[in-house]
Each structure stands twice: as C-alpha cells, then as structure tokens.
Design a protein around this motif. Structure first.
Motif, mmCIF file in Angstrom:
data_model
loop_
_atom_site.group_PDB
_atom_site.id
_atom_site.type_symbol
_atom_site.label_atom_id
_atom_site.label_comp_id
_atom_site.label_asym_id
_atom_site.label_seq_id
_atom_site.Cartn_x
_atom_site.Cartn_y
_atom_site.Cartn_z
ATOM 1 N N ALA A 62 0.817 -1.221 0.000
ATOM 2 C CA ALA A 62 0.000 0.000 0.000
ATOM 3 C C ALA A 62 0.850 1.271 0.000
ATOM 4 N N ASN A 63 2.071 1.210 0.540
ATOM 5 C CA ASN A 63 2.932 2.395 0.604
ATOM 6 C C ASN A 63 3.652 2.673 -0.715
ATOM 7 N N GLY A 64 3.382 1.874 -1.750
ATOM 8 C CA GLY A 64 4.050 2.032 -3.042
ATOM 9 C C GLY A 64 5.270 1.145 -3.185
ATOM 10 N N GLY A 65 5.703 0.562 -2.085
ATOM 11 C CA GLY A 65 6.863 -0.323 -2.106
ATOM 12 C C GLY A 65 6.481 -1.751 -2.455
ATOM 13 N N LYS A 66 7.358 -2.677 -2.103
ATOM 14 C CA LYS A 66 7.162 -4.076 -2.446
ATOM 15 C C LYS A 66 7.599 -4.981 -1.306
ATOM 16 N N ARG A 67 7.082 -6.185 -1.351
ATOM 17 C CA ARG A 67 7.521 -7.274 -0.483
ATOM 18 C C ARG A 67 7.960 -8.378 -1.432
ATOM 19 N N LEU A 68 9.063 -9.045 -1.108
ATOM 20 C CA LEU A 68 9.538 -10.110 -1.980
ATOM 21 C C LEU A 68 10.355 -11.124 -1.205
ATOM 22 N N SER A 69 10.529 -12.272 -1.814
ATOM 23 C CA SER A 69 11.421 -13.304 -1.280
ATOM 24 C C SER A 69 12.732 -13.234 -2.051
ATOM 25 N N TYR A 70 13.819 -13.637 -1.395
ATOM 26 C CA TYR A 70 15.126 -13.596 -2.048
ATOM 27 C C TYR A 70 15.985 -14.760 -1.581
ATOM 28 N N THR A 71 17.049 -15.005 -2.336
ATOM 29 C CA THR A 71 18.112 -15.911 -1.922
ATOM 30 C C THR A 71 19.419 -15.149 -2.048
ATOM 31 N N TYR A 72 20.197 -15.163 -0.973
ATOM 32 C CA TYR A 72 21.493 -14.502 -0.921
ATOM 33 C C TYR A 72 22.533 -15.569 -0.630
ATOM 34 N N ARG A 73 23.606 -15.602 -1.416
ATOM 35 C CA ARG A 73 24.675 -16.588 -1.201
ATOM 36 C C ARG A 73 25.844 -15.905 -0.497
ATOM 37 N N GLU A 82 13.021 -12.666 3.324
ATOM 38 C CA GLU A 82 11.993 -11.779 2.812
ATOM 39 C C GLU A 82 12.464 -10.338 3.009
ATOM 40 N N ILE A 83 12.142 -9.491 2.047
ATOM 41 C CA ILE A 83 12.408 -8.056 2.156
ATOM 42 C C ILE A 83 11.071 -7.338 2.081
ATOM 43 N N VAL A 84 10.854 -6.426 3.024
ATOM 44 C CA VAL A 84 9.651 -5.604 3.030
ATOM 45 C C VAL A 84 10.096 -4.150 2.942
ATOM 46 N N GLN A 85 9.571 -3.440 1.959
ATOM 47 C CA GLN A 85 9.917 -2.035 1.804
ATOM 48 C C GLN A 85 9.084 -1.217 2.780
ATOM 49 N N THR A 86 9.762 -0.575 3.723
ATOM 50 C CA THR A 86 9.084 0.200 4.757
ATOM 51 C C THR A 86 8.927 1.668 4.371
ATOM 52 N N VAL A 87 9.782 2.154 3.473
ATOM 53 C CA VAL A 87 9.697 3.535 3.012
ATOM 54 C C VAL A 87 9.857 3.542 1.495
ATOM 55 N N HIS A 88 8.943 4.231 0.821
ATOM 56 C CA HIS A 88 8.969 4.394 -0.641
ATOM 57 C C HIS A 88 8.598 5.846 -0.914
ATOM 58 N N GLU A 89 9.616 6.711 -1.029
ATOM 59 C CA GLU A 89 9.408 8.147 -1.182
ATOM 60 C C GLU A 89 10.098 8.648 -2.451
ATOM 61 N N PRO A 90 9.420 8.529 -3.609
ATOM 62 C CA PRO A 90 10.034 8.980 -4.866
ATOM 63 C C PRO A 90 10.303 10.474 -4.830
ATOM 64 N N PRO A 91 11.403 10.944 -5.360
ATOM 65 C CA PRO A 91 12.578 10.212 -5.823
ATOM 66 C C PRO A 91 13.712 10.243 -4.798
ATOM 67 N N GLU A 92 13.364 10.253 -3.505
ATOM 68 C CA GLU A 92 14.366 10.510 -2.468
ATOM 69 C C GLU A 92 14.823 9.304 -1.653
ATOM 70 N N ARG A 93 13.963 8.294 -1.459
ATOM 71 C CA ARG A 93 14.346 7.278 -0.486
ATOM 72 C C ARG A 93 13.619 5.958 -0.683
ATOM 73 N N HIS A 94 14.389 4.893 -0.537
ATOM 74 C CA HIS A 94 13.884 3.528 -0.407
ATOM 75 C C HIS A 94 14.439 2.995 0.915
ATOM 76 N N ALA A 95 13.620 2.357 1.738
ATOM 77 C CA ALA A 95 14.118 1.696 2.943
ATOM 78 C C ALA A 95 13.458 0.330 3.039
#
Length: 163
Positions: A62-73, A82-95
C-alpha cells in the motif's frame, strides 16, 4: 510470507559502532528520478547486488513499495529471506527491512548533486550465530563494506561514470 505491513514512518538506522553496519555513497550520472526508478525494480537489485542470486514472489504494498522473497549466497551458503519495503518516497528514499535468517535494514537515499545523484546506501545486518559470525566482527565489517561498495559501483555503472 508475512502478512505484516510496515508501519508508516518506520525508519531504519545504522549504528556507527555496529560491526554489522556499513554505509557508503557514490555519485550516479543520472537524475534522482531515473536512479529511483531503477532501484524500484527488484530485478535490478539482483543484477547489482553481489551474492543476491534470486528475487521472487514480488508483491506490491500500500505504501508504493514491495515485499519479496530472495536468496542470498554468502560463503557458498544460500540464505533465503523476505524483504519488506518500509519507506517508498520517490525520488528521495527507499528503505527495507530484511526478515528471515538474515535480518536487518537497508536505507537508500538519493540527493540531487551537480552531475547527477548522490546515492547513499546504509545497511545494518544481524547475522545468525554460526561460523560466519565466529570469524569476528572486523572480517564481517570488511565483507559488508566491500559488498555495499560493489552494489553502489554497479548502480553507477548502469548510468555511466560515477565517483
């Protein structure tokens, strides 16, 4: 995947004395809107982040961000999370908040500068207790700093020369 939605205003922080924290910046030869849009595509993170081998199950939030699954080696071991985007503020910030065996935060800030965008990447990781954490904080810190720097340089390379 978790059903938890990020709380408005969730702000990741990076403690300077934390051995699992790293922060660095690069100037990208593009405007903040272009850099933000590039970083807004999860597939691009897999392309620029060393060790990130898979991004899947991307869901809009709902905040404009995304939730996704990942694999990191790391050290030859695949770590799913899992990564959940807590801040989505175009064009200044992704958290982002990392959940699973590897937890932590990633904070990407974009500031307009002469010649493009200053991209600052700050991250704090909480690693599971195992052989990786037993090697010691200085080794982990240097590894995190190298990985973060490589990701920044990869973003800059996508847009041409960077500093």
């Amino acid at each position: 995947m978790s059903d938890e939605e990020p709380e408005p205003g969730d702000e990741p922080s990076v403690a300077g004395a934390d051995p699992f924290a790293a922060s660095d910046a690069v100037v990208v030869a593009a405007d903040p809107e272009s850099v933000f849009a590039f970083l807004d595509d999860p597939a691009n993170h897999a392309a620029i982040t060393p060790g990130l081998t898979d991004v899947r199950d991307v869901e809009p939030l709902a905040n404009g961000g995304k939730r996704l699954s990942y694999t990191y080696r790391m050290a030859g071991i695949g770590i799913d999370g899992e990564i959940v985007q807590t801040v989505h503020e175009p064009p200044e910030r992704h958290a982002f908040e990392l959940r699973g065996r590897l937890t932590g935060t990633i904070d990407l800030r974009l500031d307009p500068v002469d010649g493009g965008t200053k991209l600052t990447y700050a991250a704090t990781y909480d690693l599971p207790e195992n052989a990786l954490t037993r090697v010691g904080a200085p080794v982990i810190r240097r590894f995190n700093e190298r990985q973060l720097r490589a990701a920044l340089e990869n973003v800059a390379a996508e847009f041409g020369a960077g500093e």
